[in-house]
Design an enzyme around this catalytic site. Structure first.
Site, mmCIF file in Angstrom:
data_model
loop_
_atom_site.group_PDB
_atom_site.id
_atom_site.type_symbol
_atom_site.label_atom_id
_atom_site.label_comp_id
_atom_site.label_asym_id
_atom_site.label_seq_id
_atom_site.Cartn_x
_atom_site.Cartn_y
_atom_site.Cartn_z
ATOM 1 N N ASP A 124 -6.932 -1.238 -4.770
ATOM 2 C CA ASP A 124 -7.997 -0.898 -3.815
ATOM 3 C C ASP A 124 -8.891 0.208 -4.372
ATOM 4 O O ASP A 124 -10.118 0.126 -4.291
ATOM 5 C CB ASP A 124 -7.397 -0.414 -2.489
ATOM 6 C CG ASP A 124 -6.567 -1.462 -1.780
ATOM 7 O OD1 ASP A 124 -6.825 -2.660 -1.966
ATOM 8 O OD2 ASP A 124 -5.653 -1.069 -1.037
ATOM 9 N N ASP A 143 0.861 -1.180 0.000
ATOM 10 C CA ASP A 143 0.000 0.000 0.000
ATOM 11 C C ASP A 143 0.896 1.228 0.000
ATOM 12 O O ASP A 143 1.960 1.229 0.633
ATOM 13 C CB ASP A 143 -0.902 0.014 1.233
ATOM 14 C CG ASP A 143 -2.007 -1.034 1.166
ATOM 15 O OD1 ASP A 143 -2.445 -1.364 0.046
ATOM 16 O OD2 ASP A 143 -2.442 -1.502 2.225
#
Length: 169
Positions: free
Chosen positions: A147, A125
């Site tokens: 995402d 991330d």
């Protein structure tokens, strides 16, 4: 089979490729758990963190085999079923817009599953945004392009499903 049924998968492939390229760049150039850059008065940060669970780190303490089943195998089966539905659904069942929205979900899902398989059950991330205290959080949980693709695609699909009328042929 109809060629146009496979056209939305170009979006799927694009999302997976772009997601994996950005994650590879983050891994290569940004040390783990550091902030690389901050933009727009600290609204946006490019960072490098790893998530060993799913959204909001849910399930991080699960045993390894549970993670394999619940974070790789089951999501992969759902994406296969969703892809099958995309190809087999009639024009009356899904609009072109809805097909592309579902293809975006598949692309984002595959991007994160690939991370879990090839990055030892962790997802890279790197996008951190300021939440300005909304929902009691100063910063929104860090995320990646996969995402974002899933969230945006789900929202677009739901809006389309709610606000468009299906005509019966």
């Amino acid at each position: 089979m109809r060629k146009k049924a496979f056209l939305p998968f170009l979006l799927t492939i694009s999302i997976v490729v772009l997601d994996q390229i950005t994650k590879a760049l983050v891994v290569r150039y940004i040390p783990l758990n550091t902030v690389f850059a901050s933009f727009f008065s600290d609204f946006l940060r490019i960072v490098h963190v790893r998530n060993t669970a799913v959204a909001f780190s849910i399930g991080s303490s699960l045993p390894y085999m549970f993670k394999v089943v619940f974070f790789i195998v089951l999501p992969f089966l759902v994406l296969v079923a969703l892809s099958y539905y995309l190809v087999k659904a009639r024009d009356e069942d899904l609009s072109v817009f809805e097909r592309f929205a579902l293809a975006g979900i598949v692309g984002g899902g595959l991007g994160n599953i690939l991370d879990r398989i090839f990055r030892h059950m962790s997802v890279v991330d790197f996008i951190s945004t300021n939440n300005y205290g909304l929902f009691g959080m100063e910063r929104f949980p860090t995320y990646n392009l996969a995402d974002a693709a899933v969230v945006i695609s789900v929202i677009l699909f739901l809006l389309s499903a709610i606000f468009t009328k299906k005509e019966k042929r």
